[in-house]
Design an enzyme around this catalytic site. Structure first.
Site, PDB file in Angstrom:
ATOM      1  N   ARG A  51     -15.129  -1.324  -6.703  1.00 64.80           N
ATOM      2  CA  ARG A  51     -16.213  -0.337  -6.757  1.00 64.80           C
ATOM      3  C   ARG A  51     -16.572   0.063  -8.193  1.00 64.80           C
ATOM      4  O   ARG A  51     -17.717   0.360  -8.476  1.00 64.80           O
ATOM      5  CB  ARG A  51     -15.813   0.917  -5.974  1.00 64.80           C
ATOM      6  CG  ARG A  51     -15.825   0.709  -4.468  1.00 64.80           C
ATOM      7  CD  ARG A  51     -15.186   1.873  -3.771  1.00 64.80           C
ATOM      8  NE  ARG A  51     -13.837   2.126  -4.319  1.00 64.80           N
ATOM      9  CZ  ARG A  51     -13.052   3.109  -3.969  1.00 64.80           C
ATOM     10  NH1 ARG A  51     -13.459   3.961  -3.058  1.00 64.80           N
ATOM     11  NH2 ARG A  51     -11.847   3.252  -4.487  1.00 64.80           N
ATOM     12  N   LYS A 147      -0.486  -8.472   2.693  1.00 59.78           N
ATOM     13  CA  LYS A 147       0.290  -7.632   3.599  1.00 59.78           C
ATOM     14  C   LYS A 147      -0.020  -6.173   3.266  1.00 59.78           C
ATOM     15  O   LYS A 147      -0.429  -5.905   2.135  1.00 59.78           O
ATOM     16  CB  LYS A 147       1.773  -7.929   3.492  1.00 59.78           C
ATOM     17  CG  LYS A 147       2.453  -7.282   2.280  1.00 59.78           C
ATOM     18  CD  LYS A 147       3.956  -7.336   2.389  1.00 59.78           C
ATOM     19  CE  LYS A 147       4.579  -6.228   1.592  1.00 59.78           C
ATOM     20  NZ  LYS A 147       5.999  -6.205   1.501  1.00 59.78           N
ATOM     21  N   ASP A 176       2.379 -14.441   2.514  1.00 59.65           N
ATOM     22  CA  ASP A 176       3.717 -13.845   2.381  1.00 59.65           C
ATOM     23  C   ASP A 176       4.311 -14.547   1.174  1.00 59.65           C
ATOM     24  O   ASP A 176       4.717 -15.711   1.262  1.00 59.65           O
ATOM     25  CB  ASP A 176       4.572 -14.102   3.628  1.00 59.65           C
ATOM     26  CG  ASP A 176       5.918 -13.396   3.524  1.00 59.65           C
ATOM     27  OD1 ASP A 176       6.457 -13.312   2.398  1.00 59.65           O
ATOM     28  OD2 ASP A 176       6.445 -12.931   4.544  1.00 59.65           O
ATOM     29  N   HIS A 177       4.355 -13.828   0.061  1.00 58.10           N
ATOM     30  CA  HIS A 177       4.672 -14.544  -1.185  1.00 58.10           C
ATOM     31  C   HIS A 177       6.081 -15.123  -1.190  1.00 58.10           C
ATOM     32  O   HIS A 177       6.378 -16.028  -1.958  1.00 58.10           O
ATOM     33  CB  HIS A 177       4.404 -13.669  -2.424  1.00 58.10           C
ATOM     34  CG  HIS A 177       5.371 -12.558  -2.607  1.00 58.10           C
ATOM     35  ND1 HIS A 177       5.236 -11.352  -1.984  1.00 58.10           N
ATOM     36  CD2 HIS A 177       6.489 -12.473  -3.343  1.00 58.10           C
ATOM     37  CE1 HIS A 177       6.237 -10.575  -2.327  1.00 58.10           C
ATOM     38  NE2 HIS A 177       7.014 -11.230  -3.149  1.00 58.10           N
ATOM     39  N   GLU A 215      16.664  -4.533  -3.630  1.00 56.75           N
ATOM     40  CA  GLU A 215      15.870  -4.142  -4.795  1.00 56.75           C
ATOM     41  C   GLU A 215      16.572  -2.996  -5.505  1.00 56.75           C
ATOM     42  O   GLU A 215      17.207  -2.166  -4.851  1.00 56.75           O
ATOM     43  CB  GLU A 215      14.487  -3.653  -4.356  1.00 56.75           C
ATOM     44  CG  GLU A 215      13.644  -4.696  -3.657  1.00 56.75           C
ATOM     45  CD  GLU A 215      12.316  -4.090  -3.187  1.00 56.75           C
ATOM     46  OE1 GLU A 215      11.306  -4.309  -3.855  1.00 56.75           O
ATOM     47  OE2 GLU A 215      12.324  -3.399  -2.164  1.00 56.75           O
ATOM     48  N   ASP A 234       7.990  -2.978   6.130  1.00 53.29           N
ATOM     49  CA  ASP A 234       7.601  -3.463   4.805  1.00 53.29           C
ATOM     50  C   ASP A 234       8.295  -4.786   4.445  1.00 53.29           C
ATOM     51  O   ASP A 234       7.737  -5.595   3.712  1.00 53.29           O
ATOM     52  CB  ASP A 234       7.952  -2.390   3.758  1.00 53.29           C
ATOM     53  CG  ASP A 234       7.334  -2.688   2.400  1.00 53.29           C
ATOM     54  OD1 ASP A 234       6.125  -2.976   2.370  1.00 53.29           O
ATOM     55  OD2 ASP A 234       8.054  -2.635   1.378  1.00 53.29           O
ATOM     56  N   HIS A 239       8.887 -10.630   5.352  1.00 53.54           N
ATOM     57  CA  HIS A 239       9.651 -11.496   4.443  1.00 53.54           C
ATOM     58  C   HIS A 239      10.966 -12.003   5.053  1.00 53.54           C
ATOM     59  O   HIS A 239      11.238 -13.200   5.049  1.00 53.54           O
ATOM     60  CB  HIS A 239       9.975 -10.757   3.141  1.00 53.54           C
ATOM     61  CG  HIS A 239       8.768 -10.220   2.429  1.00 53.54           C
ATOM     62  ND1 HIS A 239       7.617 -10.936   2.276  1.00 53.54           N
ATOM     63  CD2 HIS A 239       8.534  -9.036   1.825  1.00 53.54           C
ATOM     64  CE1 HIS A 239       6.730 -10.225   1.612  1.00 53.54           C
ATOM     65  NE2 HIS A 239       7.259  -9.060   1.332  1.00 53.54           N
ATOM     66  N   LYS A 330      16.112  -0.451  -0.906  1.00 53.02           N
ATOM     67  CA  LYS A 330      15.705  -0.059  -2.253  1.00 53.02           C
ATOM     68  C   LYS A 330      16.838   0.692  -2.921  1.00 53.02           C
ATOM     69  O   LYS A 330      17.735   1.202  -2.254  1.00 53.02           O
ATOM     70  CB  LYS A 330      14.470   0.842  -2.175  1.00 53.02           C
ATOM     71  CG  LYS A 330      13.250   0.078  -1.665  1.00 53.02           C
ATOM     72  CD  LYS A 330      11.982   0.841  -1.911  1.00 53.02           C
ATOM     73  CE  LYS A 330      10.786  -0.012  -1.553  1.00 53.02           C
ATOM     74  NZ  LYS A 330      10.549  -1.106  -2.495  1.00 53.02           N
TER      75      LYS A 330
HETATM   76  P1  NAP Z   1      -4.535  -0.929  -5.888  1.00 47.76           P
HETATM   77  O1  NAP Z   1      -3.856  -1.026  -7.202  1.00 47.76           O
HETATM   78  O2  NAP Z   1      -4.742   0.423  -5.277  1.00 47.76           O
HETATM   79  O3  NAP Z   1      -5.951  -1.644  -6.052  1.00 47.76           O
HETATM   80  C1  NAP Z   1      -6.940  -1.575  -5.058  1.00 47.76           C
HETATM   81  C2  NAP Z   1      -8.150  -2.371  -5.524  1.00 47.76           C
HETATM   82  O4  NAP Z   1      -9.129  -2.297  -4.500  1.00 47.76           O
HETATM   83  C3  NAP Z   1      -8.802  -1.825  -6.786  1.00 47.76           C
HETATM   84  O5  NAP Z   1      -9.344  -2.892  -7.505  1.00 47.76           O
HETATM   85  C4  NAP Z   1      -9.902  -0.929  -6.224  1.00 47.76           C
HETATM   86  O6  NAP Z   1     -10.904  -0.756  -7.205  1.00 47.76           O
HETATM   87  C5  NAP Z   1     -10.351  -1.787  -5.049  1.00 47.76           C
HETATM   88  N1  NAP Z   1     -11.007  -1.028  -3.997  1.00 47.76           N
HETATM   89  C6  NAP Z   1     -10.602   0.133  -3.422  1.00 47.76           C
HETATM   90  N2  NAP Z   1     -11.479   0.534  -2.501  1.00 47.76           N
HETATM   91  C7  NAP Z   1     -12.477  -0.389  -2.483  1.00 47.76           C
HETATM   92  C8  NAP Z   1     -13.686  -0.521  -1.758  1.00 47.76           C
HETATM   93  N3  NAP Z   1     -14.078   0.388  -0.858  1.00 47.76           N
HETATM   94  N4  NAP Z   1     -14.441  -1.593  -1.992  1.00 47.76           N
HETATM   95  C9  NAP Z   1     -14.099  -2.520  -2.917  1.00 47.76           C
HETATM   96  N5  NAP Z   1     -12.970  -2.449  -3.641  1.00 47.76           N
HETATM   97  C10 NAP Z   1     -12.169  -1.386  -3.425  1.00 47.76           C
HETATM   98  O7  NAP Z   1      -3.814  -1.793  -4.764  1.00 47.76           O
HETATM   99  P2  NAP Z   1      -2.864  -3.068  -4.983  1.00 47.76           P
HETATM  100  O8  NAP Z   1      -1.482  -2.573  -5.238  1.00 47.76           O
HETATM  101  O9  NAP Z   1      -3.480  -3.983  -5.944  1.00 47.76           O
HETATM  102  O10 NAP Z   1      -2.831  -3.687  -3.518  1.00 47.76           O
HETATM  103  C11 NAP Z   1      -3.897  -4.460  -3.000  1.00 47.76           C
HETATM  104  C12 NAP Z   1      -3.474  -5.057  -1.670  1.00 47.76           C
HETATM  105  O11 NAP Z   1      -2.344  -5.886  -1.871  1.00 47.76           O
HETATM  106  C13 NAP Z   1      -3.026  -4.033  -0.618  1.00 47.76           C
HETATM  107  O12 NAP Z   1      -3.354  -4.537   0.663  1.00 47.76           O
HETATM  108  C14 NAP Z   1      -1.514  -4.003  -0.762  1.00 47.76           C
HETATM  109  O13 NAP Z   1      -0.879  -3.603   0.426  1.00 47.76           O
HETATM  110  C15 NAP Z   1      -1.257  -5.457  -1.071  1.00 47.76           C
HETATM  111  N6  NAP Z   1      -0.006  -5.706  -1.795  1.00 47.76           N
HETATM  112  C16 NAP Z   1       0.175  -5.207  -3.047  1.00 47.76           C
HETATM  113  C17 NAP Z   1       1.349  -5.484  -3.726  1.00 47.76           C
HETATM  114  C18 NAP Z   1       1.592  -4.982  -5.131  1.00 47.76           C
HETATM  115  O14 NAP Z   1       2.627  -5.353  -5.700  1.00 47.76           O
HETATM  116  N7  NAP Z   1       0.716  -4.197  -5.710  1.00 47.76           N
HETATM  117  C19 NAP Z   1       2.355  -6.270  -3.114  1.00 47.76           C
HETATM  118  C20 NAP Z   1       2.124  -6.780  -1.840  1.00 47.76           C
HETATM  119  C21 NAP Z   1       0.941  -6.493  -1.195  1.00 47.76           C
HETATM  120  P3  NAP Z   1     -11.983   0.451  -7.096  1.00 47.76           P
HETATM  121  O15 NAP Z   1     -11.211   1.692  -6.850  1.00 47.76           O
HETATM  122  O16 NAP Z   1     -12.721   0.425  -8.395  1.00 47.76           O
HETATM  123  O17 NAP Z   1     -12.869   0.098  -5.954  1.00 47.76           O
END
Ligand code: NAP
Length: 482
Positions: A51, A147, A176-177, A215, A234, A239, A330
């Site tokens: 966004r 996930k 699933d990495h 972890e 989780d 996993h 954890k």
């Molecule tokens: P994050 O840091 O909160 O990032 C969310 C992203 O989505 C941002 O780029 C945000 O940018 C964008 N976003 C939010 N609302 C939006 C909307 N309405 N339209 C378009 N873009 C939008 O989350 P994340 O940690 O990267 O996680 C992303 C996904 O990966 C999730 O499903 C999470 O469960 C999964 N995941 C993450 C990890 C990890 O290590 N981080 C591990 C496994 C799985 P804006 O706010 O500018 O829109």
């Protein structure tokens, strides 16, 4: 050994959530490494979408910073500059109508089209639908979904149904990495590429299997999400379940996506329900400046587990009677993920009782250092009679394979390349995910009905004492991980 990097077809990859944590830490630095290796060709392009208002230059700067922070330490500035030219950005709200025309105008005909949904799962349906209504997705486009895939069977089914309104199953890549790790694939090579193991791979020769994913970190900034999830949802449902499947499945007729996933599905469906006294749940205590679990999630009455250990069985011919012990948590002593296949003792020791008890164990280590070792029993060298000792035989053969063996892609980068290749073998199919929830749901519902309160455990330990007792009662013990 010469490098065997095979370039993938040129692609247009859109990363929804391209500015988020996952994209900056894993996806974009991973793509950069594949670009440096020549696997991502220079014609390919990557478009970030989120966004926040930002132009291409702003996104390139964000990615350059991400590579500096999370990418290879010896990154060549020329490579970074070349990679950045392949990047663009479109401001899009998954729930809004702006930006889609801009995105469509950037997509090129004749290139593989992939859309990575690195956003909250609540947005998956909106993205899938808008990719269609805006005529951006094509019949061979792929979507990658992160996930968590649902929080129970009902929500997973609903999500599968929503995605399938717009995409066929062979277009959906549920990531699933853990499945992208080199050693996980090596596990399949060891099992199915050697005559040695498969005849022994059953209840007759294997005493038990233990899977540990420990972890050292706490819930960190993810407290809000984690407290609605817990270790079962989780980690175990996805996993640990995937690792269990690869260990326990029958040999597929061939190494192709549906043959492998059919076999994994059979394992999940053959899992016994877990008895309440075969599960231990825990919540970590405070240590030093670090808060305890309940403070970290800002929920003083939380009953969510940050640790779980359980025993289960697989009711089929191969595994009847062999317990599978799973534990994850954890704030544990070490950051370790491993699978231990522990064989039975020899039926009779010719060396007498003083030689002690010895068991072969095949250890598949996913972190910190990926590798496979086999504990074998040998004579302790030197004088002093026939004393036996267990030593690990390293089956990783890093030296034999040369420097290439050190330069293996990270799980995310490997999996993204598989998406571009159109290979779903290392991705979860919809029915697998649903079957995994069908097994976990009654366990979680049982805790909720009993108002089960997790035991506390010392941070830096290996979980509550009851988790040790779970094994001790069976005359076994968890491997000592450090
Ligand atoms: P994050 O840091 O909160 O990032 C969310 C992203 O989505 C941002 O780029 C945000 O940018 C964008 N976003 C939010 N609302 C939006 C909307 N309405 N339209 C378009 N873009 C939008 O989350 P994340 O940690 O990267 O996680 C992303 C996904 O990966 C999730 O499903 C999470 O469960 C999964 N995941 C993450 C990890 C990890 O290590 N981080 C591990 C496994 C799985 P804006 O706010 O500018 O829109």
């Amino acid at each position: 050994m010469a490098s065997r990097v095979i370039p993938v077809d040129p692609f247009d990859l859109v990363i929804f959530g391209g500015t988020g944590d996952l994209a900056r830490r894993k996806i974009l630095p991973g793509l950069f490494r594949r670009f440096c290796q020549g696997q991502m060709t220079p014609e390919s392009q990557i478009i970030g979408a989120a966004r926040a208002e930002m132009d291409d230059a702003g996104f390139r700067q964000l990615v350059a910073d991400a590579i500096t922070e999370f990418g290879p330490k010896d990154a060549n500035p020329k490579d970074i500059a070349a990679f950045l030219t392949r990047l663009g950005y479109v401001a899009i709200d998954a729930k809004g109508d702006g930006g889609w025309a801009d995105l469509k105008s950037r997509m090129r005909d004749g290139y593989v089209r992939a859309f990575y949904f690195s956003v909250a799962p609540a947005l998956f349906g909106d993205l899938a639908q808008r990719l269609h209504t805006n005529d951006i997705a094509q019949t061979d486009s792929r979507i990658v979904v992160e996930k968590p895939f649902g929080k129970d069977l009902q929500t997973a089914r609903a999500l599968n149904a929503t995605l399938s309104e717009h995409f066929r199953e062979d277009q959906i890549y549920r990531i699933d990495h853990y499945l992208g790790k080199e050693t996980v694939q090596n596990l399949m090579a060891v099992r199915f590429g050697n005559m040695l193991f498969e005849p022994l791979w059953n209840a007759q020769y294997i005493d038990h299997i233990q899977i540990t994913v420990a972890e050292t970190v706490g819930v960190g900034g993810r407290g809000g999400y984690y407290d609605t999830s817990g270790a079962m949802r989780d980690m175990v449902q996805n996993h640990l379940m995937q690792l269990l499947c690869l260990i326990a499945m029958e040999p597929p007729a061939k190494f192709d996506p549906d043959a492998v996933r059919d076999e994994k599905l059979k394992v999940i469906r053959a899992l016994d329900p877990v008895l309440p006294h075969h599960i231990v749940r825990g919540q970590y205590e405070a240590i030093g400046e670090q808060p305890d679990y309940r403070s970290a999630v800002e929920n003083p009455r939380s009953r969510t587990e940050s640790f779980i250990a359980l025993k289960t069985h697989i009711s089929n011919w191969r595994w009847a009677g062999t317990p599978f012990y799973l534990r994850t948590g954890k704030r544990m002593r070490s950051r370790t993920s491993e699978i231990a296949v522990v064989f039975k003792e020899t039926p009779h020791s010719i060396f007498g009782p003083e030689a002690g008890s010895h068991r072969n164990a095949l250890i598949i280590r996913l972190q910190p250092d990926e590798g496979i070792t086999m504990d074998v029993t040998i004579k302790e060298p030197g004088p002093g009679g026939m004393r036996l000792v267990d030593v690990p035989l390293d089956m990783t053969f890093a030296e034999a394979l040369g420097p290439d063996a050190q330069d293996v892609p990270d799980a995310y980068e490997r999996l993204i390349m598989d998406v571009i290749r159109g290979n779903q073998t290392l991705f979860m199919r919809g029915d697998e995910v649903e079957a995994a929830w069908a097994w976990t749901d009654p366990i979680i519902q049982g805790w909720e009905a009993r108002h089960d309160v997790p035991k506390t455990y010392e941070s830096g330990s290996m979980g509550p004492d009851d988790a040790l007792a779970l094994m001790h009662r069976d005359g076994r013990k968890w491997r000592d991980v450090r």
